[in-house]
Scaffold this motif. Sequence first.
Motif, short mmCIF file in Angstrom:
data_model
loop_
_atom_site.label_atom_id
_atom_site.label_comp_id
_atom_site.label_asym_id
_atom_site.label_seq_id
_atom_site.Cartn_x
_atom_site.Cartn_y
_atom_site.Cartn_z
N THR A 163 12.72 28.13 14.22
CA THR A 163 13.02 26.72 14.49
C THR A 163 11.76 25.87 14.44
O THR A 163 11.76 24.77 13.86
CB THR A 163 13.71 26.57 15.86
N TYR A 164 10.69 26.37 15.04
CA TYR A 164 9.43 25.62 15.03
C TYR A 164 8.91 25.43 13.61
O TYR A 164 8.60 24.31 13.20
CB TYR A 164 8.37 26.36 15.87
N ARG A 167 11.07 23.29 11.39
CA ARG A 167 11.30 21.97 12.01
C ARG A 167 12.78 21.70 12.21
O ARG A 167 13.28 20.60 11.98
CB ARG A 167 10.64 20.87 11.18
N ARG A 168 13.46 22.71 12.67
CA ARG A 168 14.88 22.55 12.98
C ARG A 168 15.02 21.94 14.37
O ARG A 168 14.11 22.04 15.21
CB ARG A 168 15.59 23.90 12.94
N PRO A 169 16.17 21.34 14.66
CA PRO A 169 16.36 20.76 16.00
C PRO A 169 16.58 21.83 17.06
O PRO A 169 16.95 22.96 16.76
CB PRO A 169 17.63 19.91 15.82
N GLY A 170 16.33 21.43 18.30
CA GLY A 170 16.65 22.30 19.44
C GLY A 170 15.54 23.23 19.88
O GLY A 170 15.80 24.19 20.62
N LEU A 171 14.30 22.96 19.47
CA LEU A 171 13.21 23.88 19.80
C LEU A 171 13.04 24.05 21.30
O LEU A 171 12.90 25.18 21.79
CB LEU A 171 11.89 23.38 19.17
N ASP A 173 15.12 23.64 23.84
CA ASP A 173 16.21 24.41 24.45
C ASP A 173 16.11 25.89 24.09
O ASP A 173 16.36 26.77 24.93
CB ASP A 173 17.56 23.86 24.00
N LYS A 174 15.76 26.18 22.84
CA LYS A 174 15.64 27.57 22.41
C LYS A 174 14.46 28.26 23.09
O LYS A 174 14.54 29.45 23.43
CB LYS A 174 15.51 27.64 20.90
#
Length: 286
Positions: A163-164, A167-171, A173-174
């Motif tokens: 994710t990092y 650059r996906r959303p929700g980093l 929270d994950k």
Amino acid sequence: MTVTVASHLEGGPEAAEFAARLSASVARRIDRLEVSADAIDFAFSTAVLALQAHCVAEPEADTLESWQATVNAMQLGSALFAVTGTSDGTVECFINGRMRTLKAIGSQPYADAGNWLLAFWLAVICREQRRMTELCEIPLESLRSPEGEYEELYYHWVDVQQTYWLRRPGLVDKLIAAIEASDPEVARRLPQDLLQGLIYPPINLFYNFVHKNEEGFGPALAEALNLHKGYWTLTEERTEDIDGAVALGPLAMACLAYDGKLPVGVESPFIPKYLLEHGWLGEFPT
């Protein structure tokens, strides 16, 4: 002030000779892959061992041989997931100085979360952004062990790094989910010394990196390396194991911090200087 964390392993002529023998073995295994890629997992594990051995002999990784060992391990890690990512045709992989055509072998049990973490960290250490992207594009579900070998923590941790980098959303929270999954009461199947000494510290370092904690990253890195050392010196058998020579997870997180201009503040053979500061970058094609 720079903190020094000493290694428990000592180099010398015997260490250098052992490292050279391992590198020769890696070169032979790489050549055999062009005949059959079925043993690529052994080639990869031997290459990681050779990297560790070179860093026992050369604690700062200040020789071209140590960089070559690092690059070979990184290239084999990427190749492992390339040949197992499809069962059709061949894949082109640049390994040990030239492009090689390897036959695809399809899904294999060793193309799992554990080897993904090693492969990704090696790509980070070598600053191989294309390979980092290719690894992060591998679907998380394809890394799951059919036997349920890994705790959910591993998949949370892989997801955080994918994710990092993509650059996906929700980093955030994950990352919180990964930290919660690393609680000893949650990750009950993992030996506590493994969880606390090797698995959680890189997650904590990544947390400090993402939050740009300039004051906290260095102390967290020193703690991670001391925990790494504590794990590898807990028993006499572990103390003699060269797998403990380099803290690959903390080193990868320190490379991210170093490139992001965060103060690292720690010197240690566990994070060899020339790997941390990419001293050999661009020396030859990777």
